[in-house]
Scaffold this active site. Structure first.
Site, short mmCIF file in Angstrom:
data_model
loop_
_atom_site.label_atom_id
_atom_site.label_comp_id
_atom_site.label_asym_id
_atom_site.label_seq_id
_atom_site.Cartn_x
_atom_site.Cartn_y
_atom_site.Cartn_z
N HIS A 106 0.85 -1.18 0.00
CA HIS A 106 0.00 0.00 0.00
C HIS A 106 0.89 1.23 0.00
O HIS A 106 1.93 1.25 0.64
CB HIS A 106 -0.91 0.01 1.25
CG HIS A 106 -2.08 0.92 1.11
ND1 HIS A 106 -1.98 2.27 1.34
CD2 HIS A 106 -3.35 0.68 0.74
CE1 HIS A 106 -3.17 2.83 1.14
NE2 HIS A 106 -4.02 1.89 0.76
N ASP A 134 -7.92 -5.25 -0.17
CA ASP A 134 -8.38 -6.10 -1.27
C ASP A 134 -8.01 -7.57 -1.12
O ASP A 134 -8.44 -8.40 -1.91
CB ASP A 134 -7.77 -5.58 -2.59
CG ASP A 134 -8.36 -4.23 -2.95
OD1 ASP A 134 -7.59 -3.29 -3.22
OD2 ASP A 134 -9.60 -4.11 -2.90
C1 SDX Z 1 -6.13 0.08 -2.98
O1 SDX Z 1 -4.41 4.59 -2.02
C2 SDX Z 1 -5.33 3.94 -1.42
O2 SDX Z 1 -5.75 4.25 -0.32
C3 SDX Z 1 -5.87 2.79 -2.21
C4 SDX Z 1 -6.89 1.93 -1.46
C5 SDX Z 1 -8.18 2.69 -1.21
O3 SDX Z 1 -8.88 2.36 -0.24
O4 SDX Z 1 -8.52 3.56 -2.03
O5 SDX Z 1 -6.37 1.50 -0.23
C6 SDX Z 1 -7.28 0.71 -2.28
O6 SDX Z 1 -5.90 0.41 -4.11
C7 SDX Z 1 -5.26 -0.90 -2.24
C8 SDX Z 1 -4.06 -1.40 -3.11
C9 SDX Z 1 -4.58 -2.52 -4.02
N1 SDX Z 1 -3.52 -2.87 -5.01
C10 SDX Z 1 -2.90 -4.07 -4.93
O7 SDX Z 1 -3.06 -4.89 -4.03
C11 SDX Z 1 -1.94 -4.31 -6.09
C12 SDX Z 1 -0.62 -4.88 -5.55
N2 SDX Z 1 0.07 -3.81 -4.80
C13 SDX Z 1 1.10 -3.08 -5.47
O8 SDX Z 1 0.87 -2.85 -6.83
C14 SDX Z 1 1.57 -1.87 -4.66
O9 SDX Z 1 1.78 -2.30 -3.39
C15 SDX Z 1 0.74 -0.61 -4.63
C16 SDX Z 1 0.46 -0.08 -5.99
C17 SDX Z 1 -0.54 -0.84 -3.90
C18 SDX Z 1 1.53 0.43 -3.85
O10 SDX Z 1 2.69 0.64 -4.55
P1 SDX Z 1 3.85 1.57 -3.93
O11 SDX Z 1 3.57 1.97 -2.55
O12 SDX Z 1 4.07 2.63 -4.94
O13 SDX Z 1 5.05 0.61 -3.80
P2 SDX Z 1 6.13 0.44 -4.88
O14 SDX Z 1 5.45 0.07 -6.17
O15 SDX Z 1 7.03 1.62 -4.85
O16 SDX Z 1 6.91 -0.84 -4.35
C19 SDX Z 1 7.93 -0.74 -3.38
C20 SDX Z 1 8.66 -2.09 -3.48
C21 SDX Z 1 9.05 -2.44 -4.91
O17 SDX Z 1 10.13 -3.36 -4.80
P3 SDX Z 1 11.62 -2.89 -5.33
O18 SDX Z 1 11.43 -2.32 -6.73
O19 SDX Z 1 12.03 -1.82 -4.34
O20 SDX Z 1 12.45 -4.14 -5.31
O21 SDX Z 1 7.74 -3.13 -3.07
C22 SDX Z 1 7.50 -3.97 -4.18
C23 SDX Z 1 7.88 -3.22 -5.44
O22 SDX Z 1 8.26 -4.14 -6.47
N3 SDX Z 1 6.06 -4.27 -4.14
C24 SDX Z 1 5.54 -5.47 -4.35
C25 SDX Z 1 4.16 -5.31 -4.16
N4 SDX Z 1 3.88 -4.04 -3.86
C26 SDX Z 1 5.07 -3.38 -3.87
N5 SDX Z 1 6.12 -6.65 -4.68
C27 SDX Z 1 5.28 -7.68 -4.80
N6 SDX Z 1 3.93 -7.63 -4.63
C28 SDX Z 1 3.36 -6.45 -4.32
N7 SDX Z 1 2.03 -6.38 -4.15
#
Ligand code: SDX
Length: 391
Positions: free
Chosen positions: A271, A328
């Site tokens: 998140h 989710d």
């Molecule tokens: C919602 O904003 C809100 O409040 C949204 C929400 C709401 O109520 O409106 O809460 C609802 O959208 C919840 C999120 C649902 N999405 C998912 O579950 C999709 C999977 N999650 C990721 O795509 C991700 O965690 C995000 C998009 C939710 C958040 O991304 P960030 O905070 O920008 O994190 P990042 O992409 O910068 O990642 C940081 C690191 C990276 O690794 P490195 O490149 O540093 O090696 O963490 C890794 C990412 O690759 N990472 C994940 C991951 N999420 C982040 N690796 C594997 N699986 C994941 N889910």
């Protein structure tokens, strides 16, 4: 300075949106609606009472809530031409595409009452959206099933009317299951607002141009559709089913995520704000256990989800990146147990989030200092250069 967030380097982030609706502390895993902790709201309130709190700022009196409920019930019918709108769409249409299109189309029926500076017309847009979005959502579901649409039943509560529109048929009376009704009410409450997430920021940005509420909400629905945002609940179930069908088990899947093989992610994890357990995920998980037991549903995908959570929360790759289950992760298992198909999961998120979108649109619209949104840019392109001679 209230309302202005201060960046780690001490600069006051004047670009931050000021809002009094929802407070989140990502490190502590705190979520409050107008100051009330989400745990108490989810336990004590109803969807419409919470909607009133978010939109008007305080809890309603019994009379205010009764009148709000009555006004919403009296606006549930869609214009017959809007019902026919669905005939133009293919049965294979994703319900989120149907939702954003139909809500956009809603504005064509009310062009004489969309003045964003007239309080009565803002109220009318509010009531019409709250009343009609669930009906449009149920029609998207029925369309995908090839089943006849039902008309709303104003003798039922907001949630029960929605359940009947989805699962009732013309052939026989529909009896609401109280376990499903209570669980859905709780899930909708948990989704009602979440500060400046991507879809809410979209609603505020579109609304800042003085576009009407229907068009602003339609844009928010489109933003929510994405699998990184609201679309994640559908993506989680797809992920769990792939783990089950692959026969390779959870450990192998987690390795694929850590190796970033073909960009695979642990959907429902991580998140932008919560760097601790999303408080909503905890509450959804509690509901999942209760509802599946009460419905006598045994879902192996829940077992896979719990194993996945256990493995991830003990693995340094996820701990070091502060990746925890978000709202989710478990919701899809609950929606599936209630009888909804995966393609309806994000639609359910949208119905839950509608009061928050409306509350933010109204807060932005009522703020005299609001200017048209224009996110800042850092230019990283070519320096000035002359056009090639003779071209
Ligand atoms: C919602 O904003 C809100 O409040 C949204 C929400 C709401 O109520 O409106 O809460 C609802 O959208 C919840 C999120 C649902 N999405 C998912 O579950 C999709 C999977 N999650 C990721 O795509 C991700 O965690 C995000 C998009 C939710 C958040 O991304 P960030 O905070 O920008 O994190 P990042 O992409 O910068 O990642 C940081 C690191 C990276 O690794 P490195 O490149 O540093 O090696 O963490 C890794 C990412 O690759 N990472 C994940 C991951 N999420 C982040 N690796 C594997 N699986 C994941 N889910």
């Amino acid at each position: 300075q209230t309302g202005l967030s201060t960046l780690d380097n001490g600069f006051v982030n004047t670009a931050a949106t000021k809002s009094a609706i929802t407070y989140i502390d990502g490190d502590q895993g705190i979520l409050r609606y107008r100051g009330y902790p989400i745990e108490q709201v989810a336990e004590q309130s109803t969807f419409l009472e919470t909607a009133w709190l978010l939109i008007y700022g305080e809890l309603p009196t019994p009379d205010e809530l009764a009148s709000f409920d009555t006004r919403i019930r009296r606006h549930t019918l869609l214009h017959e031409d809007l019902r026919r709108f669905f005939d133009a769409l293919p049965a294979t249409a994703h319900p989120m595409s149907v939702l954003s299109s139909a809500v956009g189309a809603l504005s064509t029926f009310y062009e004489d009452t969309m003045d964003v500076h007239d309080p009565e017309q803002v109220e009318l847009q509010t009531i019409r959206l709250l009343a009609k979005l669930p009906v449009i959502a149920a029609y998207a579901h029925k369309k995908s099933l090839g089943q006849a649409f039902l008309y709303p039943d104003n003798s039922l509560s907001f949630v029960d009317n929605f359940l009947k529109l989805n699962f009732g048929t013309m052939a026989e009376p529909y009896v609401v299951n109280p376990v499903v009704s209570k669980a859905l009410e709780r899930l909708l409450i948990l989704h009602e607002d979440h500060e400046q997430n991507a879809s809410t920021s979209t609603v505020r940005l579109v609304g800042s141009t003085e576009a009407n509420m229907y068009s602003s909400i339609s844009a928010g629905i489109s933003a929510l559709y994405g699998p990184l945002h609201g679309g994640a609940n559908e993506a989680v179930l797809k992920m769990l089913a792939e783990i089950r069908d692959s026969g390779q088990g959870v450990a192998r899947f987690v390795e694929r995520v850590k190796n970033k093989e073909d960009g695979v992610k642990l959907m429902g994890f991580g998140h932008r704000v919560y760097k601790n357990y999303d408080p909503r995920a905890r509450l959804v998980k509690e509901s999942a256990d209760e509802v599946l037991a009460a419905l006598g549903v045994k879902d192996e995908l829940l077992d896979i989800a719990m194993e996945l959570e256990q493995v991830a929360l003990s693995d340094d790759y996820f701990i070091s990146r502060r990746l925890y289950p978000n709202v989710d992760f478990y919701t899809g298992i609950l929606y599936k147990a209630m009888g909804f198909p995966p393609r309806m999961f994000t639609v359910l998120f949208a119905i839950g989030r509608l009061p928050g979108w409306i509350a933010h649109w109204r807060e932005m619209n009522a703020d005299a200092t609001t200017k048209i949104g224009r996110p800042q840019q850092l230019y990283i392109g070519s320096a000035a250069r002359d056009w090639p001679a003779g071209r």
